[in-house]
Design a protein around this motif. Structure first.
Motif, PDB file in Angstrom:
ATOM      1  N   ASP A  42       0.813  -1.234  -0.041  1.00  0.00           N
ATOM      2  CA  ASP A  42      -0.011   0.081  -0.027  1.00  0.00           C
ATOM      3  C   ASP A  42       0.874   1.265   0.129  1.00  0.00           C
ATOM      4  O   ASP A  42       1.905   1.283   0.924  1.00  0.00           O
ATOM      5  CB  ASP A  42      -0.879  -0.127   1.180  1.00  0.00           C
ATOM      6  N   VAL A  43       0.513   2.305  -0.944  1.00  0.00           N
ATOM      7  CA  VAL A  43       1.455   3.554  -1.065  1.00  0.00           C
ATOM      8  C   VAL A  43       0.285   4.570  -0.897  1.00  0.00           C
ATOM      9  O   VAL A  43      -0.642   4.639  -1.737  1.00  0.00           O
ATOM     10  CB  VAL A  43       2.034   3.484  -2.514  1.00  0.00           C
ATOM     11  N   PHE A  44       0.925   5.638  -0.133  1.00  0.00           N
ATOM     12  CA  PHE A  44       0.201   6.892   0.062  1.00  0.00           C
ATOM     13  C   PHE A  44       0.923   7.979  -0.678  1.00  0.00           C
ATOM     14  O   PHE A  44       2.263   8.155  -0.422  1.00  0.00           O
ATOM     15  CB  PHE A  44      -0.011   7.209   1.607  1.00  0.00           C
ATOM     16  N   ALA A  78      -2.739   2.113  -4.379  1.00  0.00           N
ATOM     17  CA  ALA A  78      -2.339   3.614  -4.433  1.00  0.00           C
ATOM     18  C   ALA A  78      -3.438   4.357  -3.631  1.00  0.00           C
ATOM     19  O   ALA A  78      -4.550   4.345  -3.951  1.00  0.00           O
ATOM     20  CB  ALA A  78      -2.307   4.186  -5.664  1.00  0.00           C
ATOM     21  N   ILE A  79      -3.204   5.172  -2.547  1.00  0.00           N
ATOM     22  CA  ILE A  79      -4.187   6.000  -1.791  1.00  0.00           C
ATOM     23  C   ILE A  79      -3.566   7.308  -2.112  1.00  0.00           C
ATOM     24  O   ILE A  79      -2.401   7.629  -1.848  1.00  0.00           O
ATOM     25  CB  ILE A  79      -3.769   5.754  -0.172  1.00  0.00           C
ATOM     26  N   ALA A  80      -4.425   8.198  -2.849  1.00  0.00           N
ATOM     27  CA  ALA A  80      -3.855   9.465  -3.318  1.00  0.00           C
ATOM     28  C   ALA A  80      -4.830  10.452  -2.391  1.00  0.00           C
ATOM     29  O   ALA A  80      -6.021  10.502  -2.207  1.00  0.00           O
ATOM     30  CB  ALA A  80      -4.095   9.555  -4.705  1.00  0.00           C
ATOM     31  N   LEU A  81      -3.957  11.556  -2.420  1.00  0.00           N
ATOM     32  CA  LEU A  81      -4.584  12.931  -1.854  1.00  0.00           C
ATOM     33  C   LEU A  81      -4.867  14.006  -2.745  1.00  0.00           C
ATOM     34  O   LEU A  81      -3.773  14.165  -3.522  1.00  0.00           O
ATOM     35  CB  LEU A  81      -3.856  13.306  -0.587  1.00  0.00           C
ATOM     36  N   ASN A 107      -8.449   2.717   8.355  1.00  0.00           N
ATOM     37  CA  ASN A 107      -9.686   1.897   7.833  1.00  0.00           C
ATOM     38  C   ASN A 107      -9.188   1.205   6.529  1.00  0.00           C
ATOM     39  O   ASN A 107      -9.517  -0.056   6.464  1.00  0.00           O
ATOM     40  CB  ASN A 107     -10.771   2.731   7.425  1.00  0.00           C
ATOM     41  N   PHE A 108      -8.698   1.834   5.622  1.00  0.00           N
ATOM     42  CA  PHE A 108      -8.407   1.128   4.210  1.00  0.00           C
ATOM     43  C   PHE A 108      -7.553   0.011   4.357  1.00  0.00           C
ATOM     44  O   PHE A 108      -7.373  -1.163   3.747  1.00  0.00           O
ATOM     45  CB  PHE A 108      -7.841   2.136   3.094  1.00  0.00           C
ATOM     46  N   THR A 109      -6.510   0.110   5.378  1.00  0.00           N
ATOM     47  CA  THR A 109      -5.363  -0.682   5.496  1.00  0.00           C
ATOM     48  C   THR A 109      -5.502  -1.621   6.699  1.00  0.00           C
ATOM     49  O   THR A 109      -4.784  -2.368   7.252  1.00  0.00           O
ATOM     50  CB  THR A 109      -4.081  -0.121   5.704  1.00  0.00           C
ATOM     51  N   VAL A 143       0.299   2.217   5.658  1.00  0.00           N
ATOM     52  CA  VAL A 143       0.846   2.108   4.544  1.00  0.00           C
ATOM     53  C   VAL A 143       2.315   1.520   4.317  1.00  0.00           C
ATOM     54  O   VAL A 143       3.007   1.978   5.474  1.00  0.00           O
ATOM     55  CB  VAL A 143       0.708   3.161   3.624  1.00  0.00           C
ATOM     56  N   ASP A 144       2.639   0.804   3.338  1.00  0.00           N
ATOM     57  CA  ASP A 144       4.202   0.280   3.276  1.00  0.00           C
ATOM     58  C   ASP A 144       4.990   1.566   2.861  1.00  0.00           C
ATOM     59  O   ASP A 144       6.106   1.682   3.544  1.00  0.00           O
ATOM     60  CB  ASP A 144       4.260  -0.857   2.475  1.00  0.00           C
TER      61      ASP A 144
END
Length: 251
Positions: free
Chosen positions: A57-59, A83-86, A119-121, A126-127
């Protein structure tokens, strides 16, 4: 196309022979300008420096930027990660989801980023975290990263100096922070990076799996030159764009 260390507005440029890259079969020549700096930076921070592995998992901050839109595609379509994007705004959220982002958070809605990531992970964090902001998000970053997580710092848009950092969580989680830049790297480093990029990423463009994201192309001629360049910079500063703004010089 090529990776420059600056001087991109010049009529002619002198580049290292190993920094010239084949334009992918699926990409128009005028759109190829959106690839080198943004995509090679994204490749560096995710793969060669970030060390991404399948299933991680990547933010990432600035998900709608040139680097952000490239990183989302690399993470999800080439490297098998999530991918977790802001970003900011409903339109950007929708576009980043279309690019493949697994979770998109809207900072304009005062979203609790840490809570959403946890919550998502499933509470793990995230890694890998790709940070172009810097010190202003230090506490959030520590909270979002999982045990032994990796924090790649490649920009300082939110500031470089801090007087009150708490390293307790950083140490307790055994986090790693790696800072990296591209422009100041040696020719030999860039040559090796470009060689790996050409072998691993360019075929993804050829197959249509990856694509440069161009928000707007602005034609520039000798008469309108300064005004059109100013228009492009004003557009970028307005933070409306998703992806790159290209200047097409007609000489």
């Amino acid at each position: 196309m090529t990776l420059l260390s600056g001087g991109g507005y010049a009529e002619y440029v002198n580049v290292h022979k190993d920094h010239v890259i084949r334009v992918p079969d699926s990409v128009k020549v005028e759109e190829a300008a959106a690839i080198p700096e943004a995509w090679i930076t994204a490749y560096m921070i995710t793969k060669t420096v970030g060390g991404i592995s399948t299933g991680e998992d990547v933010f990432l901050y600035a998900g709608a930027s040139g680097v952000g839109t490239a990183a989302i595609q690399l993470i999800t379509k080439l490297f098998g990660g999530r991918a977790i994007a802001l970003c900011s705004g409903d339109d950007k959220v929708a576009e980043l989801k279309q690019l493949g982002a697994n979770l998109v958070l809207d900072r304009s809605k005062n979203t609790n980023i840490v809570e959403e990531v946890k919550n998502f992970t499933n509470g793990k964090g995230v890694d890998l975290l790709l940070d172009c902001v810097g010190v202003s998000n230090y506490d959030k970053n520590c909270a979002m990263l999982k045990q032994d997580g990796r924090w790649i710092l490649y920009g300082l848009m939110g500031g470089a100096k801090a007087s009150n950092l708490n390293f307790g969580e950083f140490l307790g989680k055994r986090l790693s922070m790696i800072s990296t830049t591209l422009r100041s790297r040696s020719n030999s480093y860039k040559s090796e990076l470009i060689s790996r990029f050409s072998q691993e990423v360019i075929p993804g463009f050829d197959r249509g799996l990856l694509k440069p994201i161009v928000y707007k192309k602005i034609d520039v001629d000798w008469q309108s030159g300064v005004d059109k360049v100013r228009e492009a910079h004003n557009l970028m500063e307005s933070n409306q764009n998703v992806g790159k703004i290209l200047l097409n010089f007609t000489i």
